[in-house]
Enzyme design. Structure first.
Site, mmCIF file in Angstrom:
data_model
loop_
_atom_site.group_PDB
_atom_site.id
_atom_site.type_symbol
_atom_site.label_atom_id
_atom_site.label_comp_id
_atom_site.label_asym_id
_atom_site.label_seq_id
_atom_site.Cartn_x
_atom_site.Cartn_y
_atom_site.Cartn_z
ATOM 1 C CE LYS A 48 -3.119 -2.365 3.169
ATOM 2 N NZ LYS A 48 -3.617 -2.341 4.555
ATOM 3 N N GLY A 49 2.142 1.109 0.309
ATOM 4 C CA GLY A 49 2.998 2.273 0.564
ATOM 5 C C GLY A 49 3.087 3.270 -0.575
ATOM 6 C CD GLU A 106 8.329 -0.611 -2.890
ATOM 7 O OE1 GLU A 106 7.197 -0.117 -2.739
ATOM 8 O OE2 GLU A 106 8.654 -1.713 -2.414
ATOM 9 C CG ASP A 107 6.914 2.314 0.023
ATOM 10 O OD1 ASP A 107 7.755 1.486 -0.410
ATOM 11 O OD2 ASP A 107 6.168 2.052 0.987
ATOM 12 C CG ASP A 110 15.525 -0.850 4.566
ATOM 13 O OD1 ASP A 110 16.454 -1.639 4.744
ATOM 14 O OD2 ASP A 110 15.087 -0.138 5.488
ATOM 15 C CE LYS A 138 14.953 4.204 5.852
ATOM 16 N NZ LYS A 138 14.314 3.404 6.924
ATOM 17 C CG PHE A 159 10.282 2.843 10.475
ATOM 18 C CD1 PHE A 159 10.702 1.770 9.696
ATOM 19 C CD2 PHE A 159 8.927 3.107 10.566
ATOM 20 C CE1 PHE A 159 9.784 0.971 9.028
ATOM 21 C CE2 PHE A 159 8.004 2.318 9.904
ATOM 22 C CZ PHE A 159 8.441 1.253 9.135
ATOM 23 C CG ASP A 166 2.480 0.695 7.275
ATOM 24 O OD1 ASP A 166 3.375 0.516 6.422
ATOM 25 O OD2 ASP A 166 2.052 -0.217 8.010
ATOM 26 N NE ARG A 172 -0.880 1.671 4.909
ATOM 27 C CZ ARG A 172 0.199 0.950 4.595
ATOM 28 N NH1 ARG A 172 1.165 1.492 3.917
ATOM 29 N NH2 ARG A 172 0.301 -0.302 4.980
#
Ligand code: IMP
Ligand code: MG
Length: 206
Positions: A48-49, A106-107, A110, A138, A159, A166, A172
């Site tokens: 959902k990001g 993509e959000d 990492d 990141k 984070f 989220d 969100r």
């Protein structure tokens, strides 16, 4: 800079406000439009990001772009803030990607395992081209080598929530990208956001 007392419970600071996000999204859209000038493109948002990011990116493309939108959903096992690296497909795209110019949206990247999984999954389906666009990177956390074509912003080693991202399904809806209180995210464990609250006088209630 907003005073901590004005921020929602659990949020320590705003890392990128909505104008910084918009500027990054415009830059990314310009890059995609430059590379795929006249061809149809399918943006595949990773739920959902990347929900808001995909919507904003699509609207930032030149209006003459033949852009389609699809979504895919994945989850990685692990605790709330550390992914285990095991990625699971929750929802596939609704249209076939074969012969299409695909951009994975993509959000955040990492350790890189989620994006690598998606690139392999979609790459096997014979798209005409396959590119990846991430809002936040990141780079210092990467565990696998993944090619990312478009990167919006470099995230600090903390984070991040908001603008689709989220923490345990919360935050969100925030219009900015923010950092959680250290007390919320503790190495190896999770402390509820309610555990530490900055009061209006700037003092902290534990
Ligand atoms: P990777 O597989 O470690 O690259 O992680 C990618 C996924 O982990 C992202 O799609 C997010 O869902 C999640 N993630 C990683 N870092 C963060 C963060 O700082 N905030 C929110 N979600 C994150
Ligand atoms: Mg994600």
């Amino acid at each position: 800079m907003r005073a901590p007392s004005e921020l929602p419970r659990g949020i320590a600071a705003i890392e990128f406000d909505s104008s910084q996000i918009s500027a990054a999204v415009l830059r990314l859209a310009a890059g995609i439009a430059r590379d795929l000038p006249a061809e149809p493109v399918v943006l595949i948002g990773v739920l959902k990001g990347a929900l808001f990011f995909t919507a904003d990116l699509a609207r930032a493309l030149p209006t003459e772009t033949d852009a389609r939108i699809d979504f895919i959903a994945v989850s990685s096992y692990g605790n709330a803030t550390r992914s285990s690296g095991e990625v699971r497909l929750l929802k596939d795209t609704s249209e076939s990607v074969e012969g299409k110019n695909v951009v994975i949206v993509e959000d955040i990247i990492d350790n890189g395992l989620t994006l690598r999984y998606l690139q392999e999954l979609l790459g096997h389906r014979k798209p005409a081209s396959l590119r990846s666009c991430v809002l936040l990177d990141k780079p210092y956390r990467r565990q696998v080598d993944v090619k990312v074509d478009y990167i919006g912003l470099t995230a600090p080693d903390t984070f991040i929530v908001g603008y689709g991202l989220d923490y345990q399904e919360k935050y969100r809806n925030l219009p900015y990208l923010a950092r959680l209180h250290d007390r919320v995210v503790e190495e190896g464990g999770v402390v509820a956001p309610e555990a530490s609250t900055v009061l209006s006088d700037g003092h902290r209630r534990e």
